[in-house]
Design a protein around this motif. Structure first.
Motif, PDB file in Angstrom:
ATOM      1  N   ASP A  39      48.981  54.395  15.691  1.00 53.70           N
ATOM      2  CA  ASP A  39      50.414  54.192  15.493  1.00 53.70           C
ATOM      3  C   ASP A  39      50.868  53.008  16.339  1.00 53.70           C
ATOM      4  O   ASP A  39      50.559  52.929  17.533  1.00 53.70           O
ATOM      5  N   VAL A  40      51.586  52.073  15.725  1.00 54.63           N
ATOM      6  CA  VAL A  40      52.052  50.867  16.412  1.00 54.63           C
ATOM      7  C   VAL A  40      52.882  51.224  17.648  1.00 54.63           C
ATOM      8  O   VAL A  40      52.787  50.553  18.682  1.00 54.63           O
ATOM      9  N   SER A  41      53.673  52.281  17.570  1.00 54.50           N
ATOM     10  CA  SER A  41      54.484  52.698  18.721  1.00 54.50           C
ATOM     11  C   SER A  41      53.612  53.144  19.891  1.00 54.50           C
ATOM     12  O   SER A  41      53.948  52.885  21.048  1.00 54.50           O
ATOM     13  N   VAL A  42      52.495  53.787  19.592  1.00 55.59           N
ATOM     14  CA  VAL A  42      51.572  54.219  20.645  1.00 55.59           C
ATOM     15  C   VAL A  42      50.892  53.004  21.264  1.00 55.59           C
ATOM     16  O   VAL A  42      50.748  52.913  22.485  1.00 55.59           O
ATOM     17  N   VAL A  43      50.490  52.041  20.446  1.00 56.13           N
ATOM     18  CA  VAL A  43      49.878  50.816  20.951  1.00 56.13           C
ATOM     19  C   VAL A  43      50.868  50.088  21.857  1.00 56.13           C
ATOM     20  O   VAL A  43      50.526  49.655  22.961  1.00 56.13           O
ATOM     21  N   ASN A  44      52.105  49.972  21.401  1.00 52.38           N
ATOM     22  CA  ASN A  44      53.139  49.307  22.200  1.00 52.38           C
ATOM     23  C   ASN A  44      53.359  50.019  23.533  1.00 52.38           C
ATOM     24  O   ASN A  44      53.389  49.371  24.588  1.00 52.38           O
ATOM     25  N   ALA A  45      53.495  51.332  23.491  1.00 55.90           N
ATOM     26  CA  ALA A  45      53.731  52.092  24.720  1.00 55.90           C
ATOM     27  C   ALA A  45      52.563  51.940  25.699  1.00 55.90           C
ATOM     28  O   ALA A  45      52.774  51.777  26.909  1.00 55.90           O
ATOM     29  N   SER A  46      51.341  51.971  25.178  1.00 58.91           N
ATOM     30  CA  SER A  46      50.190  51.841  26.068  1.00 58.91           C
ATOM     31  C   SER A  46      50.092  50.425  26.639  1.00 58.91           C
ATOM     32  O   SER A  46      49.700  50.237  27.796  1.00 58.91           O
ATOM     33  N   PHE A  47      50.465  49.422  25.857  1.00 61.72           N
ATOM     34  CA  PHE A  47      50.475  48.034  26.314  1.00 61.72           C
ATOM     35  C   PHE A  47      51.483  47.863  27.457  1.00 61.72           C
ATOM     36  O   PHE A  47      51.172  47.256  28.493  1.00 61.72           O
ATOM     37  N   LEU A  48      52.677  48.416  27.293  1.00 60.47           N
ATOM     38  CA  LEU A  48      53.698  48.339  28.338  1.00 60.47           C
ATOM     39  C   LEU A  48      53.257  49.077  29.603  1.00 60.47           C
ATOM     40  O   LEU A  48      53.429  48.583  30.723  1.00 60.47           O
ATOM     41  N   PHE A  49      52.675  50.273  29.414  1.00 60.42           N
ATOM     42  CA  PHE A  49      52.220  51.067  30.548  1.00 60.42           C
ATOM     43  C   PHE A  49      51.125  50.335  31.314  1.00 60.42           C
ATOM     44  O   PHE A  49      51.146  50.252  32.546  1.00 60.42           O
ATOM     45  N   ALA A  50      50.161  49.767  30.586  1.00 63.49           N
ATOM     46  CA  ALA A  50      49.063  49.043  31.222  1.00 63.49           C
ATOM     47  C   ALA A  50      49.583  47.826  31.978  1.00 63.49           C
ATOM     48  O   ALA A  50      49.116  47.525  33.085  1.00 63.49           O
ATOM     49  N   SER A  51      50.539  47.122  31.398  1.00 63.75           N
ATOM     50  CA  SER A  51      51.116  45.960  32.064  1.00 63.75           C
ATOM     51  C   SER A  51      51.809  46.366  33.360  1.00 63.75           C
ATOM     52  O   SER A  51      51.632  45.728  34.407  1.00 63.75           O
ATOM     53  N   ALA A  52      52.585  47.430  33.311  1.00 58.54           N
ATOM     54  CA  ALA A  52      53.273  47.903  34.509  1.00 58.54           C
ATOM     55  C   ALA A  52      52.267  48.326  35.584  1.00 58.54           C
ATOM     56  O   ALA A  52      52.446  48.029  36.774  1.00 58.54           O
ATOM     57  N   ARG A  53      51.213  48.995  35.147  1.00 61.71           N
ATOM     58  CA  ARG A  53      50.186  49.436  36.094  1.00 61.71           C
ATOM     59  C   ARG A  53      49.506  48.234  36.751  1.00 61.71           C
ATOM     60  O   ARG A  53      49.294  48.203  37.962  1.00 61.71           O
ATOM     61  N   PHE A  54      49.171  47.226  35.953  1.00 57.96           N
ATOM     62  CA  PHE A  54      48.502  46.043  36.495  1.00 57.96           C
ATOM     63  C   PHE A  54      49.444  45.231  37.378  1.00 57.96           C
ATOM     64  O   PHE A  54      49.037  44.717  38.425  1.00 57.96           O
ATOM     65  N   ASN A  55      50.722  45.118  36.984  1.00 54.34           N
ATOM     66  CA  ASN A  55      51.706  44.422  37.820  1.00 54.34           C
ATOM     67  C   ASN A  55      51.822  45.091  39.178  1.00 54.34           C
ATOM     68  O   ASN A  55      51.900  44.406  40.213  1.00 54.34           O
ATOM     69  N   THR A  56      51.819  46.413  39.200  1.00 56.02           N
ATOM     70  CA  THR A  56      51.896  47.153  40.461  1.00 56.02           C
ATOM     71  C   THR A  56      50.662  46.892  41.312  1.00 56.02           C
ATOM     72  O   THR A  56      50.766  46.663  42.528  1.00 56.02           O
ATOM     73  N   PHE A  57      49.487  46.903  40.679  1.00 59.86           N
ATOM     74  CA  PHE A  57      48.255  46.580  41.396  1.00 59.86           C
ATOM     75  C   PHE A  57      48.339  45.177  41.998  1.00 59.86           C
ATOM     76  O   PHE A  57      47.970  44.956  43.154  1.00 59.86           O
ATOM     77  N   LEU A  58      48.816  44.215  41.210  1.00 63.30           N
ATOM     78  CA  LEU A  58      48.931  42.833  41.676  1.00 63.30           C
ATOM     79  C   LEU A  58      49.771  42.752  42.956  1.00 63.30           C
ATOM     80  O   LEU A  58      49.357  42.152  43.949  1.00 63.30           O
ATOM     81  N   ILE A  59      50.943  43.352  42.915  1.00 60.15           N
ATOM     82  CA  ILE A  59      51.836  43.302  44.074  1.00 60.15           C
ATOM     83  C   ILE A  59      51.215  44.016  45.268  1.00 60.15           C
ATOM     84  O   ILE A  59      51.196  43.490  46.379  1.00 60.15           O
ATOM     85  N   ALA A  60      50.679  45.219  45.057  1.00 58.51           N
ATOM     86  CA  ALA A  60      50.072  45.970  46.163  1.00 58.51           C
ATOM     87  C   ALA A  60      48.911  45.189  46.767  1.00 58.51           C
ATOM     88  O   ALA A  60      48.779  45.093  47.994  1.00 58.51           O
TER      89      ALA A  60
END
Length: 106
Positions: A39-60
């Motif tokens: 489902d495109v909505s699931v792909v989108n949600a996982s893409f956003l979640f992964a980006s947020a997770r990686f952004n947090t890792f970057l800052i930390a």
């Protein structure tokens, strides 16, 4: 951390630009592949979640200590939210201008 701006990308030559666009195309390609069987909505949600997770890792990772991370959290959040808003606004304007080209209603 003194003097280092962790939320701004380093200004280096066009090799970084080429890497940026190559990675962008790969991420979009991967998302499109996943959208073919999910489902495109699931792909989108996982893409956003992964980006947020990686952004947090970057800052930390760039902060180095829990105390620096705590001190930078608000600025980092503002930065990433603003960057996303800028990119989303630009892409929405592009799609609005070229809607019939990008979206084929059959």
């Amino acid at each position: 951390m003194a003097g280092e701006n962790i939320t701004e990308p380093k200004q280096e030559a066009s090799a970084d630009d080429a890497a940026f666009w190559s990675l962008t195309d790969k991420f979009i390609g991967f998302a499109n592949e996943q959208a073919a069987s999910n489902d495109v909505s699931v792909v989108n949600a996982s893409f956003l979640f992964a980006s947020a997770r990686f952004n947090t890792f970057l800052i930390a990772n760039q902060c180095g200590t829990k105390e620096n991370f705590e001190a930078e959290k608000a600025a980092a959040l503002d930065y990433f939210v603003n960057q996303y808003k800028i990119a989303l606004t630009e892409h929405m304007a592009d799609y609005q201008a070229k809607f019939d080209t990008y979206i084929k209603n059959t």
